[in-house]
Design a protein around this motif. Structure first.
Motif, PDB file in Angstrom:
ATOM      1  N   ALA A 154      28.565  22.634 -26.873  1.00  0.00           N
ATOM      2  CA  ALA A 154      27.644  23.278 -27.815  1.00  0.00           C
ATOM      3  C   ALA A 154      28.307  23.518 -29.166  1.00  0.00           C
ATOM      4  N   LEU A 155      29.585  23.884 -29.144  1.00  0.00           N
ATOM      5  CA  LEU A 155      30.297  24.163 -30.387  1.00  0.00           C
ATOM      6  C   LEU A 155      30.460  22.900 -31.224  1.00  0.00           C
ATOM      7  N   VAL A 156      30.765  21.780 -30.569  1.00  0.00           N
ATOM      8  CA  VAL A 156      30.888  20.513 -31.304  1.00  0.00           C
ATOM      9  C   VAL A 156      29.550  20.123 -31.919  1.00  0.00           C
ATOM     10  N   ARG A 157      28.477  20.286 -31.174  1.00  0.00           N
ATOM     11  CA  ARG A 157      27.148  19.982 -31.717  1.00  0.00           C
ATOM     12  C   ARG A 157      26.832  20.871 -32.915  1.00  0.00           C
ATOM     13  N   TRP A 158      27.213  22.123 -32.825  1.00  0.00           N
ATOM     14  CA  TRP A 158      26.942  23.071 -33.913  1.00  0.00           C
ATOM     15  C   TRP A 158      27.696  22.674 -35.179  1.00  0.00           C
ATOM     16  N   ILE A 159      28.926  22.236 -35.015  1.00  0.00           N
ATOM     17  CA  ILE A 159      29.719  21.808 -36.177  1.00  0.00           C
ATOM     18  C   ILE A 159      29.092  20.597 -36.848  1.00  0.00           C
ATOM     19  N   ASP A 160      28.587  19.666 -36.057  1.00  0.00           N
ATOM     20  CA  ASP A 160      28.081  18.400 -36.601  1.00  0.00           C
ATOM     21  C   ASP A 160      26.639  18.471 -37.084  1.00  0.00           C
ATOM     22  N   ALA A 161      25.877  19.473 -36.651  1.00  0.00           N
ATOM     23  CA  ALA A 161      24.469  19.556 -37.033  1.00  0.00           C
ATOM     24  C   ALA A 161      24.337  19.799 -38.541  1.00  0.00           C
ATOM     25  N   ASP A 162      23.274  19.234 -39.129  1.00  0.00           N
ATOM     26  CA  ASP A 162      23.093  19.356 -40.575  1.00  0.00           C
ATOM     27  C   ASP A 162      21.641  19.688 -40.921  1.00  0.00           C
ATOM     28  N   PRO A 163      21.133  20.831 -40.440  1.00  0.00           N
ATOM     29  CA  PRO A 163      19.748  21.201 -40.755  1.00  0.00           C
ATOM     30  C   PRO A 163      19.632  21.799 -42.149  1.00  0.00           C
ATOM     31  N   ASP A 164      18.406  22.000 -42.587  1.00  0.00           N
ATOM     32  CA  ASP A 164      18.159  22.723 -43.826  1.00  0.00           C
ATOM     33  C   ASP A 164      18.609  24.171 -43.604  1.00  0.00           C
ATOM     34  N   PRO A 165      19.559  24.675 -44.396  1.00  0.00           N
ATOM     35  CA  PRO A 165      20.066  26.027 -44.155  1.00  0.00           C
ATOM     36  C   PRO A 165      19.009  27.105 -44.326  1.00  0.00           C
ATOM     37  N   ARG A 166      17.953  26.812 -45.079  1.00  0.00           N
ATOM     38  CA  ARG A 166      16.931  27.824 -45.316  1.00  0.00           C
ATOM     39  C   ARG A 166      16.022  28.027 -44.109  1.00  0.00           C
ATOM     40  N   THR A 167      16.019  27.067 -43.200  1.00  0.00           N
ATOM     41  CA  THR A 167      15.171  27.195 -42.007  1.00  0.00           C
ATOM     42  C   THR A 167      15.985  27.442 -40.745  1.00  0.00           C
ATOM     43  N   GLU A 168      17.284  27.139 -40.780  1.00  0.00           N
ATOM     44  CA  GLU A 168      18.152  27.399 -39.627  1.00  0.00           C
ATOM     45  C   GLU A 168      19.400  28.118 -40.131  1.00  0.00           C
ATOM     46  N   LEU A 169      19.252  29.407 -40.358  1.00  0.00           N
ATOM     47  CA  LEU A 169      20.323  30.176 -40.971  1.00  0.00           C
ATOM     48  C   LEU A 169      21.505  30.407 -40.052  1.00  0.00           C
ATOM     49  N   ASP A 170      21.338  30.237 -38.743  1.00  0.00           N
ATOM     50  CA  ASP A 170      22.470  30.387 -37.835  1.00  0.00           C
ATOM     51  C   ASP A 170      23.216  29.078 -37.608  1.00  0.00           C
ATOM     52  N   SER A 171      22.860  28.051 -38.348  1.00  0.00           N
ATOM     53  CA  SER A 171      23.643  26.806 -38.360  1.00  0.00           C
ATOM     54  C   SER A 171      24.861  26.997 -39.256  1.00  0.00           C
ATOM     55  N   LEU A 172      25.806  26.051 -39.206  1.00  0.00           N
ATOM     56  CA  LEU A 172      26.954  26.125 -40.107  1.00  0.00           C
ATOM     57  C   LEU A 172      26.514  26.085 -41.572  1.00  0.00           C
ATOM     58  N   PRO A 173      25.604  25.174 -41.978  1.00  0.00           N
ATOM     59  CA  PRO A 173      25.136  25.243 -43.367  1.00  0.00           C
ATOM     60  C   PRO A 173      24.451  26.570 -43.688  1.00  0.00           C
ATOM     61  N   GLY A 174      23.727  27.141 -42.726  1.00  0.00           N
ATOM     62  CA  GLY A 174      23.055  28.410 -42.966  1.00  0.00           C
ATOM     63  C   GLY A 174      24.018  29.568 -43.134  1.00  0.00           C
ATOM     64  N   VAL A 175      25.070  29.599 -42.301  1.00  0.00           N
ATOM     65  CA  VAL A 175      26.091  30.643 -42.431  1.00  0.00           C
ATOM     66  C   VAL A 175      26.724  30.595 -43.812  1.00  0.00           C
ATOM     67  N   MET A 176      27.089  29.402 -44.238  1.00  0.00           N
ATOM     68  CA  MET A 176      27.743  29.273 -45.537  1.00  0.00           C
ATOM     69  C   MET A 176      26.783  29.566 -46.688  1.00  0.00           C
ATOM     70  N   TRP A 177      25.513  29.234 -46.524  1.00  0.00           N
ATOM     71  CA  TRP A 177      24.496  29.562 -47.531  1.00  0.00           C
ATOM     72  C   TRP A 177      24.443  31.074 -47.720  1.00  0.00           C
ATOM     73  N   HIS A 178      24.351  31.789 -46.602  1.00  0.00           N
ATOM     74  CA  HIS A 178      24.264  33.258 -46.624  1.00  0.00           C
ATOM     75  C   HIS A 178      25.511  33.858 -47.284  1.00  0.00           C
ATOM     76  N   LEU A 179      26.681  33.422 -46.851  1.00  0.00           N
ATOM     77  CA  LEU A 179      27.914  34.021 -47.351  1.00  0.00           C
ATOM     78  C   LEU A 179      28.232  33.590 -48.779  1.00  0.00           C
TER      79      LEU A 179
END
Length: 294
Positions: A154-179
């Protein structure tokens, strides 16, 4: 004229609920990503404001999650309007989605993203998804009882996933968007960034520092003790963020996640891939602070 707040929506949340809410001078808004120390910071604020380890009501009543769709907005607004003490309000919305007011304090808690993702994975297994779907009016997934993948996978999938950060804020792009947004505001006198690892390493010092920032009296040893992990887990029935009964086990919410656990689950190549992705999503000074690089 300031820009209109960004709107963030998911099946469970809608930041537009902030637009119908009247803030008060002195309000404290706790803005975090999931599993990054939200409940911990709510408890710290409760202790600093109310000055007693014996809270007068469950934490979710004292500090409701304003943008959660499982509770009707009017009920949340009414509960907060009735509070006479200084209010401390939970949100998972980034600061660009919350009305900015110089009379309000904003606390953003950050955690190493890999550690957050591990805790998020374990929380997923503790959710009653049928109950959550019922509360939010969403259809259940096709196989709600299917076991989750191993945490390493699950962790590897989470690292590689690339969703829109505005709709999936708990993704890696979403975390970085927030911070990244919070980091850009960190020099404002009413915006306070707190690191999960600092709370773990020096809870007493961090609570004293927060009290000073919020213009509150410093905590005594009894208040600091009440904010420790063991004490909070022992009172999971009143402190777990579960007013609507979506957890299978409230005590399991307070899982003892250790700093560094996420990185330890990765091999060298995947760890390097994570670092490269993070470097593309956030500036070096933010990453140095977030990853505790010296």
């Amino acid at each position: 004229m300031p820009d209109a707040p960004m709107r963030y929506r998911s099946p469970d949340e809608d930041s537009a609920r902030w637009q119908g809410f009247a803030v008060r001078p002195g309000d404290i808004v706790i803005s975090t990503r999931s599993k990054s120390g939200t409940t911990w910071m709510q408890m710290i604020c409760a202790l600093l404001v109310l000055r007693t380890p014996d809270l007068p009501a469950p934490l979710t009543e004292l500090s409701p999650w304003l943008d959660w769709l499982a509770e009707p907005a009017d009920e949340v607004y009414g509960r907060l309007a009735a509070q006479r003490h200084r209010r401390f309000i939970k949100t998972h919305t980034p600061l660009d989605g919350v009305p900015a007011d110089p009379r309000v304090h904003y606390i953003v808690v950050a955690r190493h993203p890999l550690d957050m993702a591990v805790s998020l994975h374990h929380q997923g297994a503790n959710l009653d998804r049928s109950r959550l779907a019922e509360l939010t009016g969403q259809p259940e997934g096709p196989e709600p009882d299917q076991p989750p993948p191993p945490v390493e996978q699950a962790l590897v999938r989470w690292i590689d996933a690339d969703p829109d950060p505005r709709t999936e804020l708990d993704s890696l792009p979403g975390v970085m968007w927030h911070l990244r947004d919070a980091w850009a505001r960190r020099h404002r006198p009413n915006v306070h960034l707190v690191h999960y690892d600092d709370l773990s390493a020096d809870l007493t010092g961090q609570m004293h520092h927060l009290a000073e920032l919020l213009d509150l009296d410093p905590p005594g040893p009894d208040l600091v003790e009440a904010a420790t992990f063991d004490r909070m887990r022992a009172r999971a029935d009143r402190l777990a963020p579960d007013p609507a009964g979506v957890f299978k086990d409230r005590r399991a919410f307070f899982r003892n996640g250790r700093s560094g656990q996420g990185s330890a689950l990765l091999d060298d190549a995947t760890r390097a891939r994570y670092r490269a992705r993070a470097a593309a999503l956030a500036p070096p000074d933010l990453l140095g602070w977030l990853h505790r690089d010296g």
